[in-house]
Design a protein around this motif. Structure first.
Motif, PDB file in Angstrom:
ATOM      1  N   LEU A 118       0.811  -1.218   0.000  1.00 41.58           N
ATOM      2  CA  LEU A 118       0.000   0.000   0.000  1.00 41.58           C
ATOM      3  C   LEU A 118       0.851   1.278   0.000  1.00 41.58           C
ATOM      4  O   LEU A 118       0.562   2.211  -0.762  1.00 41.58           O
ATOM      5  N   PRO A 119       1.902   1.376   0.834  1.00 41.23           N
ATOM      6  CA  PRO A 119       2.757   2.573   0.762  1.00 41.23           C
ATOM      7  C   PRO A 119       3.412   2.750  -0.598  1.00 41.23           C
ATOM      8  O   PRO A 119       3.525   3.878  -1.091  1.00 41.23           O
ATOM      9  N   VAL A 120       3.832   1.638  -1.210  1.00 34.72           N
ATOM     10  CA  VAL A 120       4.454   1.725  -2.537  1.00 34.72           C
ATOM     11  C   VAL A 120       3.439   2.222  -3.562  1.00 34.72           C
ATOM     12  O   VAL A 120       3.743   3.095  -4.386  1.00 34.72           O
ATOM     13  N   LEU A 121       2.226   1.676  -3.506  1.00 35.65           N
ATOM     14  CA  LEU A 121       1.179   2.090  -4.442  1.00 35.65           C
ATOM     15  C   LEU A 121       0.834   3.566  -4.259  1.00 35.65           C
ATOM     16  O   LEU A 121       0.678   4.306  -5.236  1.00 35.65           O
ATOM     17  N   ALA A 122       0.738   4.008  -3.010  1.00 36.72           N
ATOM     18  CA  ALA A 122       0.432   5.415  -2.730  1.00 36.72           C
ATOM     19  C   ALA A 122       1.550   6.330  -3.217  1.00 36.72           C
ATOM     20  O   ALA A 122       1.300   7.403  -3.787  1.00 36.72           O
ATOM     21  N   GLY A 123       2.785   5.900  -3.009  1.00 37.37           N
ATOM     22  CA  GLY A 123       3.918   6.696  -3.464  1.00 37.37           C
ATOM     23  C   GLY A 123       3.961   6.823  -4.981  1.00 37.37           C
ATOM     24  O   GLY A 123       4.237   7.901  -5.515  1.00 37.37           O
ATOM     25  N   CYS A 124       3.656   5.730  -5.668  1.00 32.85           N
ATOM     26  CA  CYS A 124       3.642   5.752  -7.132  1.00 32.85           C
ATOM     27  C   CYS A 124       2.523   6.650  -7.653  1.00 32.85           C
ATOM     28  O   CYS A 124       2.707   7.392  -8.627  1.00 32.85           O
ATOM     29  N   LEU A 125       1.357   6.588  -6.996  1.00 34.58           N
ATOM     30  CA  LEU A 125       0.231   7.419  -7.409  1.00 34.58           C
ATOM     31  C   LEU A 125       0.562   8.896  -7.251  1.00 34.58           C
ATOM     32  O   LEU A 125       0.314   9.709  -8.158  1.00 34.58           O
ATOM     33  N   MET A 126       1.144   9.257  -6.116  1.00 37.48           N
ATOM     34  CA  MET A 126       1.502  10.656  -5.883  1.00 37.48           C
ATOM     35  C   MET A 126       2.605  11.103  -6.843  1.00 37.48           C
ATOM     36  O   MET A 126       2.593  12.237  -7.331  1.00 37.48           O
ATOM     37  N   GLY A 127       3.534  10.212  -7.126  1.00 38.71           N
ATOM     38  CA  GLY A 127       4.598  10.546  -8.062  1.00 38.71           C
ATOM     39  C   GLY A 127       4.062  10.812  -9.457  1.00 38.71           C
ATOM     40  O   GLY A 127       4.463  11.778 -10.124  1.00 38.71           O
ATOM     41  N   SER A 128       3.142   9.971  -9.908  1.00 39.32           N
ATOM     42  CA  SER A 128       2.551  10.133 -11.236  1.00 39.32           C
ATOM     43  C   SER A 128       1.721  11.416 -11.314  1.00 39.32           C
ATOM     44  O   SER A 128       1.813  12.173 -12.281  1.00 39.32           O
ATOM     45  N   LEU A 129       0.913  11.642 -10.291  1.00 37.50           N
ATOM     46  CA  LEU A 129       0.087  12.855 -10.268  1.00 37.50           C
ATOM     47  C   LEU A 129       0.937  14.119 -10.253  1.00 37.50           C
ATOM     48  O   LEU A 129       0.642  15.093 -10.957  1.00 37.50           O
ATOM     49  N   THR A 130       1.989  14.100  -9.448  1.00 39.92           N
ATOM     50  CA  THR A 130       2.862  15.268  -9.350  1.00 39.92           C
ATOM     51  C   THR A 130       3.555  15.555 -10.673  1.00 39.92           C
ATOM     52  O   THR A 130       3.634  16.710 -11.115  1.00 39.92           O
ATOM     53  N   SER A 131       4.050  14.510 -11.313  1.00 46.11           N
ATOM     54  CA  SER A 131       4.736  14.678 -12.599  1.00 46.11           C
ATOM     55  C   SER A 131       3.814  15.285 -13.647  1.00 46.11           C
ATOM     56  O   SER A 131       4.177  16.245 -14.342  1.00 46.11           O
ATOM     57  N   ILE A 132       2.610  14.742 -13.754  1.00 42.20           N
ATOM     58  CA  ILE A 132       1.645  15.254 -14.739  1.00 42.20           C
ATOM     59  C   ILE A 132       1.239  16.682 -14.405  1.00 42.20           C
ATOM     60  O   ILE A 132       1.161  17.549 -15.291  1.00 42.20           O
ATOM     61  N   ALA A 133       0.992  16.948 -13.121  1.00 44.11           N
ATOM     62  CA  ALA A 133       0.560  18.284 -12.703  1.00 44.11           C
ATOM     63  C   ALA A 133       1.627  19.337 -12.991  1.00 44.11           C
ATOM     64  O   ALA A 133       1.318  20.452 -13.434  1.00 44.11           O
ATOM     65  N   VAL A 134       2.884  18.996 -12.749  1.00 43.14           N
ATOM     66  CA  VAL A 134       3.980  19.944 -12.999  1.00 43.14           C
ATOM     67  C   VAL A 134       4.084  20.265 -14.485  1.00 43.14           C
ATOM     68  O   VAL A 134       4.249  21.431 -14.878  1.00 43.14           O
ATOM     69  N   VAL A 135       3.978  19.239 -15.324  1.00 46.81           N
ATOM     70  CA  VAL A 135       4.047  19.460 -16.772  1.00 46.81           C
ATOM     71  C   VAL A 135       2.902  20.355 -17.237  1.00 46.81           C
ATOM     72  O   VAL A 135       3.106  21.320 -17.988  1.00 46.81           O
ATOM     73  N   LEU A 136       1.697  20.049 -16.798  1.00 49.14           N
ATOM     74  CA  LEU A 136       0.530  20.838 -17.199  1.00 49.14           C
ATOM     75  C   LEU A 136       0.645  22.282 -16.718  1.00 49.14           C
ATOM     76  O   LEU A 136       0.285  23.221 -17.444  1.00 49.14           O
ATOM     77  N   ALA A 137       1.154  22.471 -15.506  1.00 49.00           N
ATOM     78  CA  ALA A 137       1.294  23.817 -14.957  1.00 49.00           C
ATOM     79  C   ALA A 137       2.300  24.639 -15.759  1.00 49.00           C
ATOM     80  O   ALA A 137       2.033  25.799 -16.103  1.00 49.00           O
ATOM     81  N   PHE A 138       3.450  24.048 -16.079  1.00 52.53           N
ATOM     82  CA  PHE A 138       4.464  24.773 -16.840  1.00 52.53           C
ATOM     83  C   PHE A 138       4.002  25.042 -18.268  1.00 52.53           C
ATOM     84  O   PHE A 138       4.247  26.126 -18.812  1.00 52.53           O
ATOM     85  N   CYS A 139       3.354  24.056 -18.878  1.00 54.47           N
ATOM     86  CA  CYS A 139       2.865  24.248 -20.245  1.00 54.47           C
ATOM     87  C   CYS A 139       1.780  25.322 -20.289  1.00 54.47           C
ATOM     88  O   CYS A 139       1.692  26.098 -21.253  1.00 54.47           O
ATOM     89  N   TRP A 140       0.945  25.376 -19.248  1.00 58.71           N
ATOM     90  CA  TRP A 140      -0.080  26.427 -19.175  1.00 58.71           C
ATOM     91  C   TRP A 140       0.569  27.800 -18.978  1.00 58.71           C
ATOM     92  O   TRP A 140       0.183  28.779 -19.617  1.00 58.71           O
ATOM     93  N   PHE A 141       1.564  27.844 -18.112  1.00 59.26           N
ATOM     94  CA  PHE A 141       2.233  29.109 -17.813  1.00 59.26           C
ATOM     95  C   PHE A 141       2.924  29.676 -19.051  1.00 59.26           C
ATOM     96  O   PHE A 141       2.883  30.896 -19.314  1.00 59.26           O
ATOM     97  N   PHE A 142       3.566  28.794 -19.838  1.00 61.11           N
ATOM     98  CA  PHE A 142       4.283  29.243 -21.031  1.00 61.11           C
ATOM     99  C   PHE A 142       3.421  29.191 -22.290  1.00 61.11           C
ATOM    100  O   PHE A 142       3.914  29.447 -23.391  1.00 61.11           O
TER     101      PHE A 142
END
Length: 226
Positions: A93-117
Motif C-alpha cells: 500500500l505505501p508503494v502504491l500510494a507513493g507511485c500514485l503521488m509521483g505520477s500525479l505530481t509529474s503530470i501536474a507539474v508538466v501541465l502547470a508549466f505548459c499552461w504558464f508558457f
C-alpha cells in the motif's frame, strides 16, 4: 567509401556501443555525478555525428536496432522484483500510494508549466509522460498527438537528472529507508534512475523497478482523464 561506412547498420551499433563503454569507464574513473553514462554516451554520439556530418537516417540504420531492446530490458527488471517479493508484499500500500503521488505530481507539474508558457497542445502531449519509461511514454505521446522526438528527449533528460541527483536529494532530505528511496527514484526517473538505484542497493533497485512499472500503468490511466 565514407558514405557506405556511415550508412551501414554496423556503424550506428558500433558507435553507440563504443560511446557507452567509454562513458562507463569515465564514470568509474572519475566518480563524478555529471559523468552519467547515458548523458556522456549521448553527447559523444551527437558529437561524432555532427563532426562527420552523419545523417539521422544513416545512424538509425543500426541505431534503431537498440530501440528493440527497450522492451526486453524493462522486462528483465521483473527478476529483481521477484527476488524482493516479500518486501513488496509488506509495503504494498505505501508503494502504491507513493507511485500514485509521483505520477500525479509529474503530470501536474508538466501541465502547470505548459499552461504558464502557453505551449501548444502537441508539445504538452509530448511532455506529459516524461517521467515513465520510453517504451510506454512514446505510446502515450502518440495516442495524444505528441511528437516522438520531444517525448524521447524529455524522458532521457528526466532520467539522467534523476540518476545524477537522487543520491544528493536522499542525503538532503535524510531519506534512509531503502523502500522509500527506491520508490522515489523509480517514480521520478524511470529506467535510467533504476540503474542508479541498483548501484545504491538491491532493495532500492527492486523498489525502483516496481515503481517504474506501476507509474507507467498509472500514468497511462491518468492521461485518459486529461
Amino acid at each position: 567509401m565514407t558514405e557506405a561506412l556511415f550508412s551501414s547498420p554496423f556503424f550506428g551499433l558500433t558507435l553507440t556501443a563504443a560511446c557507452w563503454v567509454f562513458a562507463l569507464w569515465l564514470q568509474k574513473r572519475t566518480g563524478l555525478l555529471v559523468c552519467n553514462p547515458v548523458l556522456v554516451a549521448a553527447l559523444l554520439v551527437i558529437g561524432v555525428m555532427t563532426l562527420f556530418h552523419v545523417s539521422l537516417e544513416d545512424y538509425n540504420a543500426g541505431g534503431s536496432i537498440i530501440k528493440l531492446m527497450l522492451g526486453p530490458a524493462t522486462a528483465v527488471l521483473a527478476l529483481n522484483i521477484y527476488q524482493q517479493r516479500q518486501i513488496l508484499r509488506s509495503h504494498f500500500l505505501p508503494v502504491l500510494a507513493g507511485c500514485l503521488m509521483g505520477s500525479l505530481t509529474s503530470i501536474a507539474v508538466v501541465l502547470a508549466f505548459c499552461w504558464f508558457f502557453a505551449t501548444e497542445d502537441m508539445f504538452t502531449a509530448s511532455m506529459v509522460p516524461k517521467s515513465i519509461t520510453t517504451a510506454i511514454a512514446v505510446g502515450i505521446s502518440e495516442s495524444r498527438g505528441g511528437i516522438q522526438g520531444i517525448t524521447a528527449a524529455s524522458v532521457v533528460i528526466t532520467g539522467v537528472e534523476g540518476a545524477m541527483l537522487s543520491p544528493l536529494f536522499a542525503k538532503l532530505f535524510r531519506i534512509t529507508d531503502p523502500v522509500a528511496e527506491g520508490v522515489a527514484i523509480g517514480a521520478s526517473s524511470h529506467a535510467i534512475g533504476t540503474s542508479k538505484a541498483l548501484e545504491i542497493g538491491p532493495l532500492q533497485g527492486a523498489m525502483s523497478s516496481v515503481s517504474l512499472c506501476v507509474c507507467g500503468i498509472l500514468t497511462s490511466i491518468l492521461v485518459l482523464f486529461l
